[in-house]
Every structure is written in C-alpha cells, then in structure tokens.
Motif scaffolding. Sequence first.
Motif, PDB file in Angstrom:
ATOM      1  N   LYS A 103      13.165   9.835   1.995  1.00  0.00           N
ATOM      2  CA  LYS A 103      13.737   9.980   0.436  1.00  0.00           C
ATOM      3  C   LYS A 103      14.415  11.430   0.360  1.00  0.00           C
ATOM      4  O   LYS A 103      15.767  11.009   0.100  1.00  0.00           O
ATOM      5  CB  LYS A 103      13.009  10.010  -0.863  1.00  0.00           C
ATOM      6  N   THR A 151      10.030  -4.829  -7.911  1.00  0.00           N
ATOM      7  CA  THR A 151       8.639  -4.760  -6.797  1.00  0.00           C
ATOM      8  C   THR A 151       8.061  -3.775  -7.453  1.00  0.00           C
ATOM      9  O   THR A 151       6.823  -3.568  -6.650  1.00  0.00           O
ATOM     10  CB  THR A 151       9.041  -4.900  -5.469  1.00  0.00           C
ATOM     11  N   CYS A 189      16.007   2.017  -6.721  1.00  0.00           N
ATOM     12  CA  CYS A 189      16.083   1.637  -6.540  1.00  0.00           C
ATOM     13  C   CYS A 189      16.380   0.059  -6.868  1.00  0.00           C
ATOM     14  O   CYS A 189      16.740  -0.035  -7.918  1.00  0.00           O
ATOM     15  CB  CYS A 189      14.241   1.410  -7.059  1.00  0.00           C
ATOM     16  N   GLY A 195       8.606  -2.918  -2.274  1.00  0.00           N
ATOM     17  CA  GLY A 195       7.898  -2.400  -2.607  1.00  0.00           C
ATOM     18  C   GLY A 195       6.932  -1.720  -1.437  1.00  0.00           C
ATOM     19  O   GLY A 195       8.432  -1.128  -0.570  1.00  0.00           O
TER      20      GLY A 195
HETATM   21  S1  SF4 Z   1      10.089   2.916  -2.298  1.00  0.00           S
HETATM   22 FE1  SF4 Z   1       9.469   1.827  -3.920  1.00  0.00          FE
HETATM   23  S2  SF4 Z   1      10.960   3.002  -5.645  1.00  0.00           S
HETATM   24 FE2  SF4 Z   1      11.605   3.904  -3.865  1.00  0.00          FE
HETATM   25  S3  SF4 Z   1      13.775   2.122  -3.073  1.00  0.00           S
HETATM   26 FE3  SF4 Z   1      11.412   1.894  -2.224  1.00  0.00          FE
HETATM   27  S4  SF4 Z   1      10.987   0.259  -3.759  1.00  0.00           S
HETATM   28 FE4  SF4 Z   1      11.836   0.991  -4.564  1.00  0.00          FE
END
Ligand code: SF4
Length: 259
Positions: free
Chosen positions: A144, A57, A52, A93
């Motif tokens: 992700k 955030t 991140c 965020g």
């Molecule tokens: S989902 Fe949350 S922790 Fe992951 S990159 Fe985005 S802001 Fe950062």
Amino acid sequence: MSMFPQQDATALNDKDPEQLRIHSIETFGTHDGPGIRFIVFVQGCQFRCLYCHNPDTFDVKGGKFITLQEIEKRVLRQRPYFGKDGGITISGGEPLLHRKKILTLFKRLKEQGIHTCLDSNGRLVNKEVEELLEYTDLLMLDVKHINDDWHHKLTTVSNSATLKLAEMREKQGKPMWIRYVLVPGWSDQEEYLHELGQHFKDFTTIEKIEIQPYHKLGVHKWEAMGMEYGLEGVEAPTKEVIEKATAIFSQYFKEVHVN
Ligand code: SF4
C-alpha cells in the motif's frame, strides 16, 4: 444442562475446518490474476485502507459460509474455461486470516492441476503462511505504501509484515506480482515511488507490478454502512500522474501494468 459451553452456529462454523467464511464469489474474473479465474473473496480484514472499495469485508464475523468441497466442485466445473493461464484466486478481505482452510483447499486443487493465486496485503508472516505460499502458484502482494508513516495513514497499520512476506516469497523463489494503488496526494509521491522501486529492484521473483489507479466506486458502501469516508475530495489520478508512476516503476521492474 449441557456439559459444553453454548456456542452459536457461526462460531461452530468458524471452527469447522471445512467451512470458509466468505464475502462473495466471482466466477469469470479477469482482473485478479492471469487468465480467466474463479475468485473467492473471503470475509474479514485487519487493515482499514481509506480507499477500500469493499468495507463490507472488514467484519471478521460477517459474510457467509461455503464448504471447501463446494468451492472445489465449482472450480472443477469451471476448469474448461481456464485455458492455460486461469485458475482460482483467493482475495478479500484478507486471505491470510483463513490460511489453514485455504491451505487445505489449495492442496486439493493442486492435486487436480489447478493454478492457485493469492491476493494478500501480507499482514501475517509465520510457518503456516509459509506453507500456504508453497502451495500458491502466484502471490499478488498488495504493497500500500513503502513509507511506514504513510502506510499507517492509509491503512492504520505498519507495512513491516508485508515487506517481510515479500522476502519470504523471494526466498521461496516462486512468482510474485506487486499491486500498488495509486492515490493522488497519498501514494503518488515521486520519491516514494523510487524508494519502492529501489526496495524491490533486486527481487528475482517479481514478474510485474500492477498499478491500480484509485477510484471512488466503493464510496457508497461506506455511506451505506454509516462510516466516514476518509478520502473525501480526492479524485482519481490523471493520465499524467499514471504515466509518471509508470515511467518511474519501469526503471526498476521488468513489466509495469496499469489495471
Ligand atoms: S487490505 Fe483490507 S481494508 Fe485494504 S483494500 Fe484490501 S480489504 Fe480493503
């Protein structure tokens, strides 16, 4: 003595449907959605992605407040610069943590003909989110990792809600982009890139997939916050790694873009 339990000002602001807790605003963004965009980065996230670049955030009680009216005013002021593609993007965020307030904002902006875009990790799937998505012209869904174990390792949570949200969007029949952070050794495994492609290949709403090559621009923030950076020693993907991922995704998606 007051009849009401004491509440601090920020708790009251959180309850105020007109006040949104944000991290920052970017007025002429060109990387988060089509065209030139007014981007609101909201505060708070339940993921803990190792890479991140905005760990400041994370804290749902951090950031600052801005009224929806102020955002609307500033977006409308910027409208002449949007052209035919631009508009507002809510990123973070995680925007879904603020779904009710963003829904109010999007309803008002859509009445004014503003293009609305949401950049989300898809952490939550419920009726409120479904309604918000109805007022969202473009959903940029951050996937992700397609493998749940790797998703856990990268973010500390499961990818099941994210994948469900993609299905919800597909049923709505409205545009979606997939965003994928390419991290050497973590999310560049060929078999999983194929698996991701296989998973989404029949979705008709996905206009493109955006590869976001991993970078280390946020490392100093982790250090400044006294937190250990989990990807120490991991380098940005090479040109070859990016080309390989692009070639694989091209087998499944009509457009692959490298950010
Ligand atoms: S989902 Fe949350 S922790 Fe992951 S990159 Fe985005 S802001 Fe950062």
